[in-house]
Design a protein around this motif. Structure first.
Motif, mmCIF file in Angstrom:
data_model
loop_
_atom_site.group_PDB
_atom_site.id
_atom_site.type_symbol
_atom_site.label_atom_id
_atom_site.label_comp_id
_atom_site.label_asym_id
_atom_site.label_seq_id
_atom_site.Cartn_x
_atom_site.Cartn_y
_atom_site.Cartn_z
ATOM 1 N N ARG A 146 12.265 -6.301 35.910
ATOM 2 C CA ARG A 146 13.250 -5.215 35.927
ATOM 3 C C ARG A 146 12.755 -4.057 35.064
ATOM 4 N N ALA A 147 12.175 -4.421 33.929
ATOM 5 C CA ALA A 147 11.683 -3.386 33.020
ATOM 6 C C ALA A 147 10.579 -2.578 33.693
ATOM 7 N N TRP A 148 9.702 -3.267 34.470
ATOM 8 C CA TRP A 148 8.644 -2.525 35.184
ATOM 9 C C TRP A 148 9.251 -1.497 36.116
ATOM 10 N N GLU A 149 10.218 -1.968 36.907
ATOM 11 C CA GLU A 149 10.792 -1.042 37.891
ATOM 12 C C GLU A 149 11.525 0.102 37.214
ATOM 13 N N ALA A 150 12.177 -0.208 36.098
ATOM 14 C CA ALA A 150 12.860 0.850 35.355
ATOM 15 C C ALA A 150 11.836 1.851 34.835
ATOM 16 N N LEU A 151 10.700 1.317 34.378
ATOM 17 C CA LEU A 151 9.625 2.163 33.851
ATOM 18 C C LEU A 151 9.095 3.091 34.930
ATOM 19 N N ARG A 152 8.981 2.556 36.151
ATOM 20 C CA ARG A 152 8.484 3.352 37.263
ATOM 21 C C ARG A 152 9.430 4.526 37.538
ATOM 22 N N GLU A 153 10.729 4.258 37.430
ATOM 23 C CA GLU A 153 11.684 5.306 37.788
ATOM 24 C C GLU A 153 11.816 6.356 36.691
ATOM 25 N N ASP A 154 11.905 5.923 35.439
ATOM 26 C CA ASP A 154 12.118 6.905 34.378
ATOM 27 C C ASP A 154 11.738 6.325 33.026
ATOM 28 N N GLU A 155 10.624 6.829 32.500
ATOM 29 C CA GLU A 155 10.111 6.243 31.268
ATOM 30 C C GLU A 155 10.980 6.598 30.066
ATOM 31 N N VAL A 156 11.464 7.832 30.046
ATOM 32 C CA VAL A 156 12.262 8.271 28.894
ATOM 33 C C VAL A 156 13.563 7.462 28.811
ATOM 34 N N ALA A 157 14.196 7.303 29.991
ATOM 35 C CA ALA A 157 15.431 6.527 30.031
ATOM 36 C C ALA A 157 15.177 5.107 29.554
ATOM 37 N N CYS A 158 14.019 4.568 29.953
ATOM 38 C CA CYS A 158 13.642 3.222 29.547
ATOM 39 C C CYS A 158 13.626 3.080 28.042
ATOM 40 N N ARG A 159 12.984 4.061 27.412
ATOM 41 C CA ARG A 159 12.842 3.993 25.969
ATOM 42 C C ARG A 159 14.205 4.063 25.304
ATOM 43 N N SER A 160 15.070 4.920 25.843
ATOM 44 C CA SER A 160 16.368 5.067 25.200
ATOM 45 C C SER A 160 17.239 3.840 25.442
ATOM 46 N N LEU A 161 16.874 3.018 26.432
ATOM 47 C CA LEU A 161 17.627 1.772 26.638
ATOM 48 C C LEU A 161 17.082 0.656 25.765
ATOM 49 N N GLY A 162 16.090 0.956 24.966
ATOM 50 C CA GLY A 162 15.565 -0.043 24.053
ATOM 51 C C GLY A 162 14.503 -0.927 24.665
ATOM 52 N N ILE A 163 13.974 -0.539 25.827
ATOM 53 C CA ILE A 163 12.880 -1.316 26.404
ATOM 54 C C ILE A 163 11.598 -0.946 25.673
ATOM 55 N N ASN A 164 10.838 -1.965 25.302
ATOM 56 C CA ASN A 164 9.576 -1.713 24.630
ATOM 57 C C ASN A 164 8.553 -1.323 25.688
ATOM 58 N N THR A 165 8.344 -0.010 25.842
ATOM 59 C CA THR A 165 7.499 0.431 26.951
ATOM 60 C C THR A 165 6.048 0.015 26.760
ATOM 61 N N THR A 166 5.601 -0.061 25.505
ATOM 62 C CA THR A 166 4.218 -0.477 25.258
ATOM 63 C C THR A 166 3.969 -1.872 25.806
ATOM 64 N N ASN A 167 4.825 -2.819 25.407
ATOM 65 C CA ASN A 167 4.634 -4.185 25.875
ATOM 66 C C ASN A 167 4.801 -4.287 27.382
ATOM 67 N N THR A 168 5.758 -3.529 27.906
ATOM 68 C CA THR A 168 6.003 -3.580 29.345
ATOM 69 C C THR A 168 4.785 -3.129 30.120
ATOM 70 N N LYS A 169 4.209 -2.007 29.677
ATOM 71 C CA LYS A 169 3.020 -1.502 30.364
ATOM 72 C C LYS A 169 1.850 -2.466 30.200
ATOM 73 N N LEU A 170 1.707 -2.994 28.973
ATOM 74 C CA LEU A 170 0.561 -3.881 28.718
ATOM 75 C C LEU A 170 0.636 -5.131 29.578
ATOM 76 N N THR A 171 1.836 -5.712 29.700
ATOM 77 C CA THR A 171 1.929 -6.916 30.536
ATOM 78 C C THR A 171 1.586 -6.583 31.976
ATOM 79 N N ALA A 172 2.042 -5.433 32.456
ATOM 80 C CA ALA A 172 1.712 -5.058 33.828
ATOM 81 C C ALA A 172 0.202 -4.917 33.987
ATOM 82 N N PHE A 173 -0.418 -4.218 33.044
ATOM 83 C CA PHE A 173 -1.871 -4.053 33.091
ATOM 84 C C PHE A 173 -2.573 -5.404 33.053
#
Lengths: 458, 243, 255
Positions: A303-330
C-alpha cells in the motif's frame, strides 16, 4: 492533430487530402532522401564511395504520399463519424476475457507438452527455448521491475545492472567454487538486492527524470566495470562453460553423467529435456515473483508503494517512511532481477557484458509501461508481444524469396521493435491493460479508466 | 583552407536543415500525440524513437565504421620544451569558435526574444502560456527544430574531429550531453557549456592519470555524484515552489 | 447587516448585443459532467460576477470559455464570433485575458518578463507605457520588477496575475478568485483597482468569486452557480438583497 478536429467535414475532402499528401511526400523526401538515397561504402583503398539508391526513396515517398492521402481522405473522417456515433461501451465480457488468467496459466503449464506432441523433441527445442524461455525471462524481469516502476513509481533505467549482478554471481561462483545452482540462486538474489540497496540509497532524494538518468548511469557503470575488470570478469570475452543446472544432484543433464536424465528415464539423449526443464524452472521463478508481488500488494508495504507512486509529499505527511519504502522496492526489484540473471547464466552457459547493455533496460521498462504500469497480466502480454514479435522476425526467411537473397529480416528486428514502442505509446499511452486499480476498496469496486487520469499540472 | 572552411560550412548548414526536418517530423509523429498524457509515455516513446533512429541508420548505411579523410590538419605549436610540444590544432579552434558563436546566438534567442520567452513559459506552465496566446504546439516544434540543429552541428564537428562515424555513436554522447546539462544546471545555457567543459576535462585528466578504460565510468559517476549532492547543478537556480 | 450597501449602477452598453455569450454549455471531464448547460452573458462595459461554492464549476466555466477543456455541447460566442472550437491561444489573441485560478505566475521569470508574456500578442508596441500604468496601479510590482515570480508573496502574485492579464489591453478581463487567500486590505486594493478600470476605461470584467459580498457589491450583475448550473441571476443589488443568496453565501460571512 487539432487541425483535423476543428471542423468535422461531412464527406471526404479530396483536395485538402491531396495537398496534405503532397506536403507529407516532400517531408518524407527530406527525411528519407539523403540517408537512403545515398549510401557510402568503403572500397579496397579504405575510401568512401557514394552509391545511389533513389529507387528505394521513390518507393518510400510514394508509400507516404498514398498512405497520407488515404488517412486524410478516408480514415480520419471515418474515425470522426465513429466517435460521434459511439454508444456506451458494452460491459459484459466474454468467457475468454473473464477467465483470461486461468486460461493463460493452463496454457503456460501445457505449452512444452503441446509443442513436443506436435513437433517431437528435436523440433521442439527452438519453440521452447527461443519463444517459451526467452519470453518468460522477460516476463519475470518485467514483473520484477514492475515492483519498482509500476508499484512504487520509481523510474529505473538501469535495471539490467541487477540482472548482470545475478548472472555474474552465478557464473563466477559456480565456475570457481563449483557451488550448485540451488545454492547460488538465492545467493545471487541477495547479492543483487544488496546492490539495489547500495545504488538505491544515494538516489532516493531524486525524482522523476533525474532518478531515471542516474539509474541509467549506474547501469552503464556496472557494464563498464564488467568490461574493464578483466582479471575477474574476463572482460568483453565473457565467462563460458558455466555448469548446467541439475535437479538437486539426483538428475543431471550432461550426457556423460551416470545420473543423466535420458539414462534414468530410458529416453534417447536429447538437449530438449534440459530446455523443457529450464522452461518449467523459469516459469516457476516468474510465478514466484508474481506471487510475492501479489501478496506484498496486500500488505502495508505494498500500500505504501502505491501511495508513494501517487503522491510522495502526501505519503510523508501520513508518516510513511519513504526512505525505507523506496529501498524495499529497489531491493526486491533487484532481487528478482538477480534471480533472473542467475537463471540466464545457467541457461546460456555463457555470460558477457554484451548481454547487459542499456537497450536491455529500455526493453524491460518498455514492457512494464506498455503492459500498463502495475498490471501483472499486462506486463506478461507486453513481454509476449514484444519479445515474441521480434523472435518471429528471425523466422521470416521466406521473405528472402521476395526481396532477394541479400535481404535479412533480422537486421530490421530492432528497428521494428522501436517502431512498435512508439506506435503502442501513441495508440495506447496507458499500455495494454490501462486501468489503474487501487488494491484497497471501501465498499464497491470502481475502476477509473487510466486514460481519464492525467498526471502533471492539476 | 578557404575552400575547406566553405565545404564545412555547407555541410553544417545542410545537415542542420535535414536534421531539423527530421526532428520536426518526429515531434509531430511520436511526441505531440502524447502531450498531456501520463509522465512516462513520452519517455518511452523517446527511447523507442532513439532505437528507431540508430537502427534506421544501421539499416540504411550499414553497420560498419565510416572513415572520412582528414579535412583540417594544420596545428599551431603553442609551447615546446624538452622535445614535448603543446599544440593547438585548427580543428580544435574551429570547434571552440563554432561553440562560442552558437552559444551567444542561442543565449540571445532564449533570453531576449519573444520566441525564447514563449519557450521558457511553455517549460514552466504550458496551460498558462496558452492562456496568454502562446501557440504551445508551434513553440515546442520550434524548440525541437532548434535542438536538432545544434545536435547536427555537434555531429558534424564530431566527425571532423575524430574522422570516423558509426551508427551507434549517438548514445554515449547523448548521455554525456545530458550529464553536462545537469552538471551545469538544467535550463542554463552557460551552465551547459561549463558542464561540457568539466566533463571533458575530468575525462581527459582521468585518462591521463588513472586509466583510460574507466573514463566513461568517471563521467557517469560524476553525473550521479552531482545529482545526489547538488541536484540544481553548478549554475542552475534552486527550484522555487509556489506559495 | 444594516450597513449601507453601495452597489454599481448599470453601465451604458447594457442594451446592445453581449460581448461574451455562453449558451447551453456542457463540459465534461472524461465521463463526469462539470457544467450541465450554462447560459451567461457579459455586455460591454459591465462587471459581471459569478458566485458559488467550491466545486460548483466556476473555474471550469472560465476555462471552457478559453476552450480548455472545450464544451461538448453548446456555444461560446465572443463579439459575435463562435469561439467554442477555437484553440486556446487563438481565443487569447482575440484579447480575452484571464487571471486564472491559482494565479499561475511563471515562477522562474522576473516580474517584468511575466508582464512581457502578458503583452506578447501586441508586438510590444505599448509595452513601456503599459508597464508604467501597471506600476502605478500596483506600486508593489515596481519594487519587485527584477525579482523572479516564484519569490513573490501571494498578494503580490495576485497583483502580478491581474497586471499580466491587463497587459494584453483586453476587451474582456476574466478574474478567477482574485481575493483567494489574501488579506482584506489587499482584497480592497485589488477590487478598487478593478472598479477604477471599469469606470475610467470602460473595461469589461467577468469575475468569479467565493467572496460573494464584495463581488456583488462591485458587480453590475451577478450569476449564482450551484453544481454546474446557473440557478439565479440579477443585478448585484437584487442578489445582495435576495434571502436565499444571503443565507447561502453572505451570512456567517466573509467580511
Amino acid at each position: 492533430m487539432s487541425a483535423e478536429m476543428e471542423r468535422p467535414v461531412a464527406g471526404p475532402n479530396y483536395a485538402a487530402a491531396a495537398r496534405d499528401a503532397v506536403l507529407a511526400g516532400v517531408i518524407a523526401l527530406g527525411v528519407f532522401g539523403p540517408l537512403i538515397g545515398f549510401k557510402t561504402e568503403q572500397n579496397m583503398n579504405n575510401q568512401l564511395v557514394v552509391e545511389n539508391r533513389w529507387g528505394i526513396v521513390i518507393v518510400i515517398v510514394a508509400i507516404v504520399v498514398i498512405g497520407r492521402f488515404l488517412l486524410k481522405a478516408f480514415v480520419f473522417p471515418a474515425l470522426v463519424t465513429r466517435k460521434a456515433n459511439a454508444g456506451p461501451a458494452s460491459t459484459d465480457e466474454s468467457f475468454f476475457k473473464r477467465n483470461f488468467k486461468t486460461i493463460g496459466l493452463a496454457f503456460l503449464l501445457l505449452y512444452p507438452v503441446i509443442i513436443v506432441s506436435m513437433l517431437g523433441y528435436q523440433q521442439s527445442i527452438k519453440w521452447v527455448d527461443n519463444f517459451g524461455i526467452q519470453i518468460l525471462i522477460y516476463v519475470m524481469l518485467g514483473w520484477g521491475l514492475n515492483i519498482v516502476v509500476g508499484l512504487a513509481g520509481l523510474l529505473d533505467l538501469g535495471y539490467v545492472a541487477f540482472y548482470a549482478v545475478g548472472a555474474y554471481s552465478y557464473a563466477l561462483l559456480s565456475s570457481h567454487f563449483g557451488f550448485s545452482f540451488w545454492l547460488l540462486l538465492p545467493l545471487s538474489g541477495i547479492l543483487a538486492a544488496m546492490w539495489g540497496v547500495i545504488l538505491g540509497f544515494p538516489v532516493l532524494r531524486l525524482r522523476g527524470d533525474y532518478l531515471a538518468i542516474v539509474t541509467l548511469a549506474f547501469g552503464e557503470i556496472i557494464r563498464l566495470v564488467l568490461i574493464n575488470w578483466r582479471e575477474v570478469t574476463n572482460g568483453s570475452a565473457g565467462i563460458s562453460s558455466i555448469p548446467k543446472v541439475d535437479i538437486f544432484g539426483w538428475i543431471t543433464f550432461n550426457v556423460a553423467d551416470p545420473t543423466y536424465i535420458g539414462k534414468i528415464l530410458d529416453l534417447p539423449p536429447s538437449s530438449a529435456y534440459y530446455k523443457i526443464f529450464l522452461y518449467y524452472l523459469i516459469l516457476a521463478l516468474a510465478l514466484f515473483t508474481a506471487f510475492v508481488t501479489l501478496r506484498l500488494r496486500r500488505l502495508p508495504i505494498g500500500r505504501a508503494w502505491e501511495a508513494l507512486r501517487e503522491d510522495e509529499v502526501a505519503c510523508r505527511s501520513l508518516g510513511i517512511n519513504t526512505t525505507n519504502t523506496k529501498l524495499t522496492a529497489f531491493a526486491l526489484g533487484a532481487m528478482f532481477g538477480g534471480f533472473a540473471g542467475s537463471f540466464f547464466a545457467a541457461r546460456q552457459g555463457f555470460v558477457s557484458p554484451e548481454s547487459f547493455v542499456f537497450l536491455e533496460s529500455a526493453v524491460i521498462v518498455a514492457i512494464v509501461v506498455l503492459g500498463g504500469m502495475g498490471s501483472m497480466v499486462g506486463v506478461a502480454i507486453a513481454a509476449a508481444a514484444m519479445i515474441g514479435g521480434t523472435e518471429i522476425l528471425r523466422e521470416l526467411s521466406f521473405l528472402k524469396a521476395v526481396f532477394g537473397p541479400e535481404f535479412n529480416p533480422d537486421q530490421f528486428r530492432m528497428l521494428i521493435f522501436g517502431l512498435a514502442m512508439v506506435t503502442i505509446m501513441v495508440w495506447k499511452p496507458r499500455g495494454f491493460v490501462g486501468n489503474r486499480e487501487p488494491t484497497a476498496f471501501l465498499h464497491e469496486k470502481k475502476s477509473v479508466s487510466g486514460s481519464l487520469v492525467q498526471e502533471g499540472h492539476g | 583552407m578557404a575552400s575547406v572552411a566553405l565545404a564545412l560550412l555547407i555541410v553544417m548548414v545542410v545537415s542542420m536543415v535535414l536534421t531539423s526536418l527530421m526532428s520536426w517530423t518526429i515531434e509531430r509523429v511520436a511526441y505531440r500525440p502524447l502531450r498531456g498524457s501520463f509522465r512516462l509515455a513520452p519517455l518511452i516513446s523517446a527511447i523507442g524513437m532513439s532505437i528507431v533512429l540508430s537502427n534506421f541508420v544501421q539499416v540504411a548505411q550499414g553497420p560498419r565504421n565510416k572513415p572520412v579523410p582528414p579535412m583540417v590538419t594544420d596545428t599551431i605549436v603553442l609551447m615546446e620544451r624538452n622535445g614535448f610540444a603543446v599544440t593547438l590544432s585548427y580543428k580544435q579552434i574551429i570547434i571552440m569558435v563554432v561553440t562560442a558563436v552558437l552559444l551567444a546566438g542561442f543565449w540571445y534567442v532564449v533570453q531576449k526574444t519573444p520566441l525564447g520567452r514563449a519557450q521558457r513559459a511553455c517549460e514552466q506552465d504550458r496551460k498558462m502560456a496558452a492562456l496568454l496566446g502562446v501557440n504551445v504546439d508551434r513553440t515546442i516544434s520550434l524548440t525541437f527544430v532548434m535542438g536538432a540543429a545544434l545536435a547536427a552541428v555537434a555531429g558534424t564537428l564530431f566527425l571532423m574531429y575524430y574522422g570516423v562515424v558509426n551508427f551507434s555513436d549517438g548514445f554515449v554522447p547523448g548521455v554525456k550531453a545530458f550529464t553536462a546539462a545537469v552538471l551545469g544546471g538544467i535550463g542554463s545555457l552557460p551552465g551547459a557549456v561549463l558542464g561540457g567543459l568539466l566533463i571533458g576535462l575530468i575525462e581527459t585528466f582521468w585518462s591521463g592519470y588513472f586509466s583510460i578504460d574507466y573514463k566513461d565510468v568517471a563521467a557517469f559517476s560524476i553525473l550521479a555524484i552531482v545529482l545526489i549532492f547538488m541536484p540544481q547543478g553548478i549554475l542552475g537556480r534552486p527550484e522555487v515552489e509556489k506559495v | 447587516m444594516t450597513a449601507v450597501i453601495e452597489t454599481q449602477d448599470m453601465p451604458v452598453g447594457h442594451q446592445g448585443p453581449p460581448l461574451l455569450s455562453v449558451r447551453g454549455v456542457k463540459t465534461y471531464y472524461g465521463n463526469i459532467i462539470a457544467l450541465k448547460g450554462v447560459d451567461v452573458d457579459v455586455h460591454p462595459g459591465e462587471i459581471v460576477t459569478l458566485i458559488g461554492a467550491n466545486g460548483a464549476g466556476k473555474s471550469t466555466l472560465m476555462m471552457t470559455i478559453f476552450g480548455s477543456p472545450q464544451a461538448r455541447t453548446g456555444t461560446v460566442t465572443f463579439d459575435g464570433r463562435d469561439i467554442t472550437r477555437m484553440p486556446t491561444h487563438e481565443i487569447a489573441r482575440l484579447r480575452i485575458a484571464q487571471s486564472p485560478e491559482g494565479r499561475r505566475i511563471f515562477p522562474r521569470m522576473t516580474v517584468l518578463e511575466n508582464l512581457q508574456m502578458g503583452a506578447s500578442l501586441d508586438n510590444l508596441r505599448y509595452f513601456d507605457e503599459d508597464v508604467e500604468r501597471m506600476f502605478t496601479l500596483f506600486p508593489r510590482l515596481k519594487e519587485r520588477a527584477a525579482q523572479r515570480g516564484g519569490t513573490l508573496s501571494g498578494g503580490e502574485q495576485q497583483m502580478l496575475a491581474i497586471a499580466r492579464a491587463l497587459m494584453a489591453r483586453p476587451r474582456l478581463l476574466m478574474l478567477d478568485e482574485p481575493s483567494l487567500g489574501l488579506a482584506p486590505l489587499i482584497v480592497k486594493q485589488i477590487f478598487d483597482a478593478i472598479r477604477d478600470l471599469n469606470r475610467n476605461e470602460g473595461l469589461t470584467v467577468f469575475l468569479v468569486e467565493q467572496n460573494a459580498f464584495h463581488a456583488l457589491k462591485l458587480a453590475h450583475r451577478g450569476y449564482v452557480m450551484v453544481n454546474g448550473l446557473v440557478t439565479m441571476s440579477g443585478t448585484g443589488k437584487e442578489l445582495l438583497a435576495n434571502p436565499e443568496v444571503r443565507a447561502a453565501y453572505l451570512e456567517g460571512g466573509h467580511h
